[in-house]
Design a protein around this motif. Structure first.
Motif, PDB file in Angstrom:
ATOM      1  N   ASP A  32       0.523   2.703  17.803  1.00  0.00           N
ATOM      2  CA  ASP A  32       1.530   1.658  17.909  1.00  0.00           C
ATOM      3  C   ASP A  32       0.935   0.324  18.313  1.00  0.00           C
ATOM      4  OD1 ASP A  32       3.368   3.495  17.210  1.00  0.00           O
ATOM      5  OD2 ASP A  32       4.277   3.726  19.195  1.00  0.00           O
ATOM      6  N   ASP A  33      -0.273   0.309  18.980  1.00  0.00           N
ATOM      7  CA  ASP A  33      -0.829  -0.959  19.409  1.00  0.00           C
ATOM      8  C   ASP A  33      -1.795  -1.548  18.403  1.00  0.00           C
ATOM      9  OD1 ASP A  33      -1.710   1.374  20.463  1.00  0.00           O
ATOM     10  OD2 ASP A  33      -3.017   0.562  21.953  1.00  0.00           O
ATOM     11  N   ASP A  34      -1.841  -1.043  17.188  1.00  0.00           N
ATOM     12  CA  ASP A  34      -2.704  -1.642  16.179  1.00  0.00           C
ATOM     13  C   ASP A  34      -2.156  -3.016  15.791  1.00  0.00           C
ATOM     14  OD1 ASP A  34      -3.715  -2.343  13.493  1.00  0.00           O
ATOM     15  OD2 ASP A  34      -4.830  -0.483  13.778  1.00  0.00           O
ATOM     16  N   PRO A  35      -2.949  -4.109  16.004  1.00  0.00           N
ATOM     17  CA  PRO A  35      -2.424  -5.456  15.790  1.00  0.00           C
ATOM     18  C   PRO A  35      -2.140  -5.765  14.337  1.00  0.00           C
ATOM     19  CG  PRO A  35      -4.792  -5.510  16.204  1.00  0.00           C
ATOM     20  CD  PRO A  35      -4.348  -4.107  16.458  1.00  0.00           C
ATOM     21  N   GLU A  40       5.412  -4.808  12.158  1.00  0.00           N
ATOM     22  CA  GLU A  40       5.681  -5.301  10.811  1.00  0.00           C
ATOM     23  C   GLU A  40       6.863  -4.563  10.186  1.00  0.00           C
ATOM     24  OE1 GLU A  40       4.225  -7.806   9.449  1.00  0.00           O
ATOM     25  OE2 GLU A  40       2.641  -8.110  10.927  1.00  0.00           O
ATOM     26  N   THR A  41       7.393  -5.152   9.105  1.00  0.00           N
ATOM     27  CA  THR A  41       8.469  -4.523   8.338  1.00  0.00           C
ATOM     28  C   THR A  41       8.016  -4.326   6.909  1.00  0.00           C
ATOM     29  OG1 THR A  41      10.233  -5.482   9.705  1.00  0.00           O
ATOM     30  CG2 THR A  41      10.832  -4.773   7.474  1.00  0.00           C
ATOM     31  N   LEU A  42       8.148  -3.109   6.418  1.00  0.00           N
ATOM     32  CA  LEU A  42       7.848  -2.779   5.031  1.00  0.00           C
ATOM     33  C   LEU A  42       9.159  -2.712   4.265  1.00  0.00           C
ATOM     34  CD1 LEU A  42       5.708  -1.680   2.915  1.00  0.00           C
ATOM     35  CD2 LEU A  42       6.567   0.586   3.572  1.00  0.00           C
ATOM     36  N   THR A  43       9.258  -3.444   3.160  1.00  0.00           N
ATOM     37  CA  THR A  43      10.450  -3.386   2.326  1.00  0.00           C
ATOM     38  C   THR A  43      10.201  -2.457   1.150  1.00  0.00           C
ATOM     39  OG1 THR A  43      11.095  -5.637   2.946  1.00  0.00           O
ATOM     40  CG2 THR A  43      12.118  -4.705   0.971  1.00  0.00           C
ATOM     41  N   LEU A  44      10.981  -1.399   1.091  1.00  0.00           N
ATOM     42  CA  LEU A  44      10.891  -0.399   0.044  1.00  0.00           C
ATOM     43  C   LEU A  44      12.130  -0.478  -0.831  1.00  0.00           C
ATOM     44  CD1 LEU A  44       9.930   2.369  -1.256  1.00  0.00           C
ATOM     45  CD2 LEU A  44      11.274   3.471   0.570  1.00  0.00           C
ATOM     46  N   THR A  45      11.941  -0.609  -2.154  1.00  0.00           N
ATOM     47  CA  THR A  45      13.069  -0.455  -3.064  1.00  0.00           C
ATOM     48  C   THR A  45      12.931   0.893  -3.749  1.00  0.00           C
ATOM     49  OG1 THR A  45      11.840  -1.775  -4.703  1.00  0.00           O
ATOM     50  CG2 THR A  45      13.595  -2.878  -3.477  1.00  0.00           C
ATOM     51  N   THR A  46      14.035   1.626  -3.796  1.00  0.00           N
ATOM     52  CA  THR A  46      13.985   2.976  -4.330  1.00  0.00           C
ATOM     53  C   THR A  46      15.328   3.347  -4.930  1.00  0.00           C
ATOM     54  OG1 THR A  46      13.379   5.263  -3.799  1.00  0.00           O
ATOM     55  CG2 THR A  46      14.596   4.039  -2.122  1.00  0.00           C
ATOM     56  N   TYR A  67       3.374   4.199  13.463  1.00  0.00           N
ATOM     57  CA  TYR A  67       2.759   2.871  13.362  1.00  0.00           C
ATOM     58  C   TYR A  67       3.545   1.771  14.058  1.00  0.00           C
ATOM     59  CZ  TYR A  67      -0.326   5.163  10.114  1.00  0.00           C
ATOM     60  OH  TYR A  67      -1.231   6.018   9.568  1.00  0.00           O
ATOM     61  N   GLY A  68       4.679   2.111  14.638  1.00  0.00           N
ATOM     62  CA  GLY A  68       5.461   1.083  15.312  1.00  0.00           C
ATOM     63  C   GLY A  68       5.990   0.029  14.366  1.00  0.00           C
ATOM     64  N   VAL A  69       6.378   0.448  13.161  1.00  0.00           N
ATOM     65  CA  VAL A  69       6.859  -0.468  12.138  1.00  0.00           C
ATOM     66  C   VAL A  69       8.274  -0.075  11.730  1.00  0.00           C
ATOM     67  CG1 VAL A  69       4.528  -0.877  11.273  1.00  0.00           C
ATOM     68  CG2 VAL A  69       5.935   0.918  10.220  1.00  0.00           C
ATOM     69  N   THR A  70       8.870  -0.902  10.883  1.00  0.00           N
ATOM     70  CA  THR A  70      10.199  -0.635  10.338  1.00  0.00           C
ATOM     71  C   THR A  70      10.102  -0.553   8.826  1.00  0.00           C
ATOM     72  OG1 THR A  70      11.295  -1.810  12.151  1.00  0.00           O
ATOM     73  CG2 THR A  70      12.564  -1.489  10.123  1.00  0.00           C
TER      74      THR A  70
END
Length: 306
Positions: A32-35, A40-46, A67-70
């Motif tokens: 989770d602490d990887d800079p 970050e936010t990943l946008t997925l279209t599916t 990964y502490g992301v969305t």
């Protein structure tokens, strides 16, 4: 409806290492602490089928936690999902129409495509079966019978992967005239199945969505796909493609490749394998194989320039 997963197989679980497809160096801890990734936010279209079945919720949660992301998931038909990728408004696309995926890559908008999973299409309808197609194994004959009977067929009508397959089947059946019996809903798979259950006779659907809704509808599978011994014409493979950072330099490419590595690696493939609804497996993983399949990375008919 009870949606659950069977117990994870020994040796693969929450502690499994996720392949990052080259986006992190080997001495970095993917935590989770990887800079480079955390926050970050990943946008997925599916596709709507991955939403209707609940599979994406099961897949995304471990990736977000690790990964502490969305993962911001936008559910559209395949055509719309790819169009969102073309405009640079998504980072990664998960769809199920290989011809449209190939066009997306040939036009330069997608890179690093991977085979992900498969299920199949089925022709579903009411129990009275006015066109008499139940139990048949020839989907082309079934489509001809539906047209000749004038039985109500509800189409997705939305340029989705299912709609693309349906149009291919009408063409293969030689049906090119459509009357009032043919309705274009312009909606997702779940909504179309509900419409057929209420006011229609037939539709083409992916097996996963049908199984996920079986306790809510009174429809029968009349023509089977290959999973249950039916025609290969109803095969339904899914692929995942990163949006090309050479075209859209603001996409989250590193995160997209981390996500692709996770979904096509042991943990993601295990989740797909074990995901069930009412004890029915909805999708079958196909990213990991002993035999390399280089066509998964490039369009099927691609040839290098002379």
């Amino acid at each position: 409806m009870a949606i659950h997963r069977r117990k994870m197989l020994a040796g693969v679980g929450g502690s499994a290492t996720i392949g990052l497809a080259g986006c992190l160096s080997s001495d970095e801890d993917a935590g989770d602490d990887d800079p480079e990734i955390s926050g970050e936010t990943l946008t997925l279209t599916t596709t709507t089928s991955t939403y209707d079945t609940g599979l994406l919720d099961e897949l995304n949660a471990p990736f977000e936690d690790r990964y502490g992301v969305t993962v911001d998931t936008v559910f559209q038909g395949t055509g719309a999902a790819l169009e969102t990728g073309r405009s640079g408004d998504s980072d990664v696309v998960m769809v199920h129409a290989r011809s449209l995926e190939d066009e997306f890559m040939e036009d330069g908008y997608g890179v690093n495509r991977r085979d992900l999973m498969f299920n199949d299409f089925v022709v579903v309808g009411t129990s009275d079966d006015p066109a008499g197609i139940g139990g048949g194994d020839d989907v082309e004959e079934a489509f001809v019978a539906i047209a000749e009977e004038g039985a109500t067929f509800v189409s997705r009508g939305d340029e989705s992967g299912t709609h693309t397959k349906e149009l291919e089947l009408w063409e293969a059946a030689g049906v090119d005239e459509f009357g009032e019996w043919y309705r274009e809903a312009g909606q997702g798979m779940g909504e179309v199945i509900t419409q057929v259950d209420q006011t229609g006779d037939y539709t083409l659907a992916d097996r996963g969505t049908v199984l996920s809704m079986q306790s809510e509808i009174d429809l029968e599978i009349h023509v089977e796909g290959p999973i249950e011994g039916g025609t290969e014409l109803l095969a339904n493979p899914y692929g995942i493609v990163a949006v090309n950072p050479g075209v859209h330099d603001d996409v989250e490419y590193d995160l997209a490749m981390a996500y692709i590595g996770y979904l096509t690696g042991p943990e993601g493939q295990e989740i797909i394998e074990e995901y069930t609804v009412e004890d029915e497996q909805l999708f079958f993983p196909e990213a990991i194989s002993e035999e390399p399949n280089f066509q998964q990375y490039v369009p099927e008919d691609w040839e290098p320039d002379d």
